[in-house]
Every structure is written in structure tokens, then in C-alpha cells.
Design an enzyme around this catalytic site. Structure first.
Site, PDB file in Angstrom:
ATOM      1  N   HIS A 157     -18.959  74.917  -7.748  1.00 45.18           N
ATOM      2  CA  HIS A 157     -17.824  74.460  -8.575  1.00 45.18           C
ATOM      3  C   HIS A 157     -17.120  73.268  -7.935  1.00 45.18           C
ATOM      4  O   HIS A 157     -15.925  73.066  -8.162  1.00 45.18           O
ATOM      5  CB  HIS A 157     -16.804  75.579  -8.829  1.00 45.18           C
ATOM      6  CG  HIS A 157     -17.423  76.881  -9.215  1.00 45.18           C
ATOM      7  ND1 HIS A 157     -17.672  77.245 -10.520  1.00 45.18           N
ATOM      8  CD2 HIS A 157     -17.899  77.905  -8.450  1.00 45.18           C
ATOM      9  CE1 HIS A 157     -18.242  78.437 -10.544  1.00 45.18           C
ATOM     10  NE2 HIS A 157     -18.410  78.859  -9.303  1.00 45.18           N
ATOM     11  N   SER A 288     -16.325  43.722  -6.227  1.00 49.46           N
ATOM     12  CA  SER A 288     -15.513  43.535  -7.419  1.00 49.46           C
ATOM     13  C   SER A 288     -15.129  42.067  -7.522  1.00 49.46           C
ATOM     14  O   SER A 288     -14.919  41.400  -6.500  1.00 49.46           O
ATOM     15  CB  SER A 288     -14.256  44.396  -7.312  1.00 49.46           C
ATOM     16  OG  SER A 288     -13.222  43.847  -8.104  1.00 49.46           O
ATOM     17  N   LYS A 294     -13.499  46.106  -2.467  1.00 45.05           N
ATOM     18  CA  LYS A 294     -14.386  47.048  -3.146  1.00 45.05           C
ATOM     19  C   LYS A 294     -15.842  46.947  -2.701  1.00 45.05           C
ATOM     20  O   LYS A 294     -16.372  45.874  -2.464  1.00 45.05           O
ATOM     21  CB  LYS A 294     -14.309  46.847  -4.674  1.00 45.05           C
ATOM     22  CG  LYS A 294     -13.027  47.297  -5.300  1.00 45.05           C
ATOM     23  CD  LYS A 294     -12.704  48.762  -5.099  1.00 45.05           C
ATOM     24  CE  LYS A 294     -13.274  49.721  -6.081  1.00 45.05           C
ATOM     25  NZ  LYS A 294     -13.203  49.599  -7.474  1.00 45.05           N
ATOM     26  N   GLU A 301     -24.605  54.485  -9.889  1.00 44.82           N
ATOM     27  CA  GLU A 301     -24.016  54.708 -11.219  1.00 44.82           C
ATOM     28  C   GLU A 301     -25.026  54.411 -12.321  1.00 44.82           C
ATOM     29  O   GLU A 301     -25.106  55.124 -13.324  1.00 44.82           O
ATOM     30  CB  GLU A 301     -22.765  53.837 -11.402  1.00 44.82           C
ATOM     31  CG  GLU A 301     -21.601  54.305 -10.553  1.00 44.82           C
ATOM     32  CD  GLU A 301     -20.465  53.289 -10.534  1.00 44.82           C
ATOM     33  OE1 GLU A 301     -19.348  53.672 -10.899  1.00 44.82           O
ATOM     34  OE2 GLU A 301     -20.690  52.130 -10.153  1.00 44.82           O
TER      35      GLU A 301
END
Ligand code: ARG
Length: 469
Positions: A157, A288, A294, A301
Site C-alpha cells: 500500500h 526544465s 530540475k 515517465e
């Protein structure tokens, strides 16, 4: 008048918009090499039964090889009016060797031809995927050695649960990818059954030898060509309509994509500041355009995101097949789009994944700094009580109360004194300290398949062996 090989009974030209609508050359040209392989085997078989002379067969085989070279060099001009790869190659053959070329399509139709092409293509593609999966497994297994001493929290979980060796994580993925490889091997057994010779739908009155074609093309009904028994599809109606092998291939690919997606998600979480478990290699992250600090896990992804396409491909092929009457229907032409998309997507992901696995760095200090948080030792403490004759449910309750006590004091189980532990249950004695704390826990998770040091080392050895065989 008509350039169409099937144009004999037609007295009007096809509407150009129909040609554009029905063509598949824009996507099936990638079957060129397998189409040629299939045709060469077909020509050889035709000669073996006397439907071609050996000279005609040789001429066809050689000319097909030349055409294959031309296509590979990008010299063939694709024409919408020639519909698909099969007609392009046959027309090129006839243009070069005339009547001999006109004999190649004896005892076959495009229906059994396209199925044969697809099976050859699927076999090559799945074999490539299997190799890439193996490489990915190797990357994970190699990490087991470099991360040998690292312990990670295991989660259920997404809540801290019990500690496991980092290698246990890596081998968990090896297991998943192993099942993927087994599924591929199993699927290949059905891919490796020859469709050719079923002709349009009813077989042929000509005396062909399909077992010879199967032998020539390595269709042996097994996942490796070690078995020499040729395997030939036994029902010509079934052949014309069967795309089960594509549906299961695409499903197998979708499950690989789902496994990759789960891994990507996990590592995306792990490289957040909040987790701080992992640093991705710079070469596999992107920056970024506005925020200078970043380092985004875009590759992971996209691996996660691209799984959506492969899952959609499963839906596409099943929906395509649903409710088709026997035998061939033109709907089936769309099958390739699903397969090509699935294979390209999964292959692209698998080509990048091993490097990410190899070059990502565990931030061991950050991990260790918080490893004693979250009561990762609570279950082992309960098992200590079970070992001393306390019923499991009682042990669960006793440790639950101790956890609550710790929570109220903001401390760990290891911070409690023996006397405090003993107030919770009289069966607790001094030896309990060997069951508390992450280090003790990973020493005790010892049964087969557990995440502790000893069983994990055994599995690392087994995997190392398996992948060097
Ligand atoms: N391009 C077709 C396909 O991909 C080849 C088979 C065509 N067969 C036919 N009877 N029109 O399915």
C-alpha cells in the site's frame, strides 16, 4: 488495361480513392524481407513436387533476392495501386522474369501468404524482445552485486512494511521478466505452425508438400528450431482467419509494458526528494526550460506512459477479431497496425531500460538514515513471540500495542527497555533484542524466497548461473 494481378474479371479501373483507402503498402512494406523468405521457400517446395522446374525455381529465388536487395536499399517505389507488399514483390518479379514469375503464386493466396509473413515477422520480433528482456535481467542481476549490502524498506500500500535486501527488489523484476520470456516461448510454439498452402480458404487441388515448406521455414511447432518435426496448420479455413498468434503476442507485449510501467513508476517515486532513494543518470534525465534545478525522469515517465498504447493495441486486435465470420476478411489487414505499434513501443522501451537500471545510483546514506523508521521490525518481533508458543493473533496484538506505545513516545521498538517489552508479554526475554532492528530482521528472513540476506544471496547465485547458461 489493369495493372492489378487480380484484374482479369474487372472492366473498370478502381476509383483512386478506393485504392488509397484499401492500400496497406504504407505500413506492410516492412514485411518485405519475410515475404521474400516465404516466397523463396514456396518456390523451392513447388519445384520439389514438380510444379516448377528446378531452373524456374532457381530463377525465382535469385530474382526475389535481387528484389529484396533493391527494397533494402530503398530503391523500390511504392505504388498505391499495387495495394500491398505481396503484390509489389510479385509484380516486380513478373516485370523481370515474365511467365516464370507468373508461376510463383501457384497453390497459394495472399491470405495464407500474409499469415505466413506475419508469423515469420512475429517470430523474429519476439526473439529480439526475448534478447532485450534477457539484457534487462542481466542489468538487474549485475546490480545485485554492486548493491550487495544495501537494505531497502519494502512497501505494501506504499506504506513501509518490512525490510528486504535491495537485491530482492532487483530479482523481483527478473522474475517478472522471466515469466514474460516464458510467455514468449510458449506463444512461439503456436507462431511456429505453417499457414502457407491453405491457399485462399479451402486448400488446393494441386499436389503441394506443405511439410516441406514448413521444414524450409523452420516452422517446427516449438519455440526453438531444435525439434525437426515440421508443424503445419491442419484446417485451411482456420488458417485464413487465425490471428490468435498476433493477439497473444500483443498481449504478451502489453504485459511486458505493464511490468516496465510499474518499475518506472517505482523509480520515479524513488528519485523524488520525498523518497530520496535514487539518483538517475544525467544521460537519462532531462531538464526544465524554466527551473534550473530540475532533473526530470522523462524517460521513465514515457516508459510508464507508452504502456497505454500497448494496452490499447490489445483492445484493437481483440475488437478487430470479434465477430469475424470464416474465413479471410479484409478487416484483418488492420492487424498489422496493432502489432507493429506494440512491438515498436515495447522494443523502444526495452532498448533504454537496461542502461537506466545499470547507471542509476542508490543513495545509500539517505536510505540508511531513515531505515529504522516505520517499524519495519514489528512483524519479526511478532514472529519471535510465535516462536515462543504465543498464538499468532495474540502476538499481533501485543506488538500492535508496543507500536502504539512507541508512536506516543516518538521512538522505535529498539528504544523500549526489556522491562517495558515484558509488561506487554511475559514470554519476552533478553534474546528479543536479536529480533529488533532492521539488521536483525534481514538476518532472520531466511525461508525460501524471503527477502533476507541468505535466501537472496542464493537467488542471486541462481540467477547469475541462469543468465550465463
Ligand atoms: N494486404 C492484405 C492484408 O494485409 C493481404 C491479403 C489480401 N487478401 C485479399 N483477399 N484481399 O490482409
Amino acid at each position: 488495361m489493369s495493372v492489378k494481378p487480380w484484374g482479369g474479371a474487372f472492366d473498370a479501373q478502381t476509383d483512386p480513392r478506393v485504392e488509397k483507402f484499401t492500400e496497406s503498402i504504407s505500413f506492410d512494406s516492412r514485411l518485405a524481407a519475410v515475404d521474400i523468405r516465404g516466397s523463396q521457400a514456396h518456390a523451392r517446395m513447388l519445384a520439389s513436387v514438380g510444379l516448377l522446374t528446378s531452373d524456374e525455381s532457381r530463377q525465382i529465388i535469385e530474382t526475389l533476392a535481387e528484389i529484396g536487395g533493391e527494397i533494402a536499399r530503398g530503391e523500390m517505389v511504392w505504388k498505391t495501386e499495387l495495394e500491398d507488399i505481396h503484390m509489389h514483390i510479385e509484380s516486380a518479379l513478373i516485370a523481370r522474369i515474365g511467365d516464370v514469375g507468373r508461376k510463383l503464386h501457384t497453390a497459394r493466396s495472399r491470405n495464407d501468404q500474409v499469415s505466413t509473413d506475419l508469423k515469420l515477422y512475429v517470430r523474429d520480433s519476439l526473439t529480439t524482445i526475448d534478447g532485450l528482456l534477457r539484457e534487462l535481467q542481466r542489468a538487474f542481476v549485475d546490480r545485485c552485486a554492486s548493491d550487495a549490502d544495501v537494505v531497502l524498506p519494502g512497501f505494501t500500500h506504499l506504506q513501509r512494511a518490512q525490510p528486504v535486501m535491495a537485491a530482492h527488489y532487483w530479482l523481483a523484476y527478473c522474475e517478472k521478466f522471466q515469466r514474460d520470456r516464458e510467455r514468449i516461448a510458449d506463444c512461439l510454439k503456436r507462431v511456429n505452425v505453417l499457414p502457407l498452402g491453405a491457399a485462399a480458404l479451402a486448400g488446393t487441388s494441386l499436389p503441394i508438400d506443405r511439410h516441406e515448406t514448413a521444414r524450409l521455414l523452420g516452422f517446427t511447432g516449438s519455440s526453438t528450431s531444435l525439434s525437426l518435426e515440421p508443424a503445419v496448420a491442419a484446417n485451411s479455413l482456420d488458417v485464413s482467419s487465425d490471428r490468435d498468434f498476433l493477439a497473444e503476442s500483443i498481449f504478451d507485449l502489453s504485459l511486458i509494458a505493464v511490468h516496465l510501467s510499474g518499475w518506472a513508476e517505482e523509480w520515479i517515486l524513488w528519485c523524488t526528494t520525498e523518497f530520496g532513494f535514487l539518483k538517475l543518470p544525467d544521460a537519462y534525465t532531462t531538464g526544465s526550460s524554466i527551473m534550473p534545478q530540475k532533473r526530470n525522469p522523462d524517460v521513465l515517465e514515457l516508459i510508464r506512459g507508452k504502456s497505454a498504447r500497448v494496452i490499447a493495441d490489445v483492445t484493437q486486435i481483440l475488437t478487430l477479431l470479434k465477430g469475424l465470420p470464416l474465413a479471410y476478411n479484409r478487416d484483418l489487414q488492420e492487424d498489422k497496425l496493432a502489432f507493429f505499434d506494440a512491438i515498436d513501443t515495447v522494443q523502444a522501451c526495452l532498448e533504454l531500460a537496461p542502461s537506466i537500471v545499470r547507471y542509476a545510483m542508490l543513495k545509500v546514506e539517505t536510505i540508511n538514515a531513515r531505515l529504522e523508521e516505520g517499524f519495519l521490525d514489528a512483524t519479526t518481533l511478532m514472529e519471535y513471540l510465535i516462536g515462543r508458543g504465543v498464538p499468532m493473533r495474540t502476538g499481533h496484538e501485543v506488538v500492535g500495542k508496543l507500536v502504539r506505545l512507541c508512536e506516543s513516545r516518538q521512538c522505535k521498538l529498539a528504544d523500549l527497555s526489556l522491562a517495558e517489552l515484558q509488561t506487554a508479554h511475559e514470554k519476552i526475554e533478553a534474546g528479543v533484542s536479536d529480533f529488533i532492528g532492521v539488521k536483525n530482521v534481514v538476518a532472520r528472513l531466511a525461508s525460501f524466497g524471503s527477502g533476507g540476506r541468505i535466501p537472496v544471496l542464493q537467488q542471486v547465485a541462481a540467477w547469475t548461473q541462469r543468465l550465463t547458461e
